[in-house]
Write an enzyme that holds these catalytic residues in place. Structure first.
Site, short mmCIF file in Angstrom:
data_model
loop_
_atom_site.label_atom_id
_atom_site.label_comp_id
_atom_site.label_asym_id
_atom_site.label_seq_id
_atom_site.Cartn_x
_atom_site.Cartn_y
_atom_site.Cartn_z
N HIS A 111 -1.88 7.44 7.65
CA HIS A 111 -1.13 8.24 7.03
C HIS A 111 -1.60 9.50 6.62
CE1 HIS A 111 2.85 6.04 6.54
NE2 HIS A 111 2.14 5.03 6.04
N CYS A 136 6.40 -0.39 7.24
CA CYS A 136 6.07 0.85 6.49
C CYS A 136 7.09 1.43 5.50
CB CYS A 136 5.82 1.92 7.53
SG CYS A 136 5.25 3.37 6.62
N LEU A 137 6.84 1.56 4.33
CA LEU A 137 7.88 2.15 3.40
C LEU A 137 8.61 3.29 3.72
CD1 LEU A 137 6.02 1.25 0.00
CD2 LEU A 137 7.86 -0.09 0.95
N HIS A 194 -3.68 1.19 8.29
CA HIS A 194 -2.44 1.45 8.23
C HIS A 194 -2.38 3.12 7.13
CE1 HIS A 194 2.19 1.28 8.09
NE2 HIS A 194 1.93 2.00 6.96
N GLU A 195 -2.96 2.82 5.98
CA GLU A 195 -2.79 4.01 5.07
C GLU A 195 -3.79 5.03 5.40
OE1 GLU A 195 -0.48 3.33 3.33
OE2 GLU A 195 -0.52 1.23 2.81
N GLY A 217 0.94 -1.03 -0.06
CA GLY A 217 0.12 -0.03 -0.07
C GLY A 217 0.73 1.35 0.05
N GLN A 272 2.72 9.89 1.87
CA GLN A 272 4.17 9.50 1.83
C GLN A 272 5.08 9.94 0.63
OE1 GLN A 272 2.76 5.28 2.24
NE2 GLN A 272 4.60 4.91 3.48
#
Ligand code: GNR
Ligand code: NI
Length: 176
Positions: free
Chosen positions: A139, A93-94, A135-136, A47, A52
């Protein structure tokens, strides 16, 4: 051409920006969606939130399929229901590469959002997809998963990330 974008790394303060609603599902937005999908696939994530890539609009792309061929696009997503039952699961997480730790999330969620054609869709999710959606969504409100961890762990992660960043900068000297 769909050039990938740069992913912000924790503790970049821009990761704590609260995203504004997307105003129109138009060519500009579809181009951004394609670039976010390219970025997510290249980074091998499941995702990616617009936050981000330093775009502060309510837009998420997701693909939890094994084959990496089932992109989900959520524009102006709202969670309309979350199961009271929660579960502790390992997250990464990226924007915080190399760090994995447990976070408690609702087992299932229902989310309402526009798709890439501007049509309203409702998604009922459980398992990894439910975790990823939550999670997204975090963000988009400026929250990174490490904020659920203890101050001690977060401090250690921050130090590690800053050290990694300094090393990256040292290795990325331009050739002259
Ligand atoms: O690629 C990702 N994997 C992942 C694993 C467990 C829980 C959440 C995630 S999301 C993450 C991609 C990312 O950072 N999205 O914001
Ligand atoms: Ni993330």
């Amino acid at each position: 051409m769909t050039a990938p974008l740069t992913i912000l790394r924790y503790p970049d303060p821009r990761l704590h920006t609260v995203a504004k609603p997307v105003a129109a599902v138009d060519e500009r937005l579809r181009d951004l969606i394609d670039r976010m999908l390219a970025t997510m696939y290249e980074a091998q994530g499941i995702g990616l939130a617009a936050t981000q890539v330093d775009v502060h609009e309510r837009l998420i792309v997701i693909d939890v399929s094994e084959e990496r061929n089932k992109p989900l696009v959520l524009i102006n997503p709202e969670i309309t229901w979350a199961s009271p039952e929660k579960r502790l699961g390992e997250e990464g997480c990226l924007s915080v590469p190399g760090i994995y730790d447990g976070v408690e999330r609702s087992l299932a969620v229902r989310v309402r959002a526009l798709d890439r054609s501007g049509q309203e869709q409702t998604i009922e999710a459980e398992g990894l997809l439910a975790v990823c959606i939550q999670h997204e969504m975090d963000h988009l409100t400026g929250k990174v998963f490490v904020e659920y961890l203890s101050m001690f762990k977060r401090g250690r992660i921050k130090t590690k990330m800053l050290k990694l960043q300094r090393e990256d900068e040292r290795h990325a000297q331009p050739v002259r």
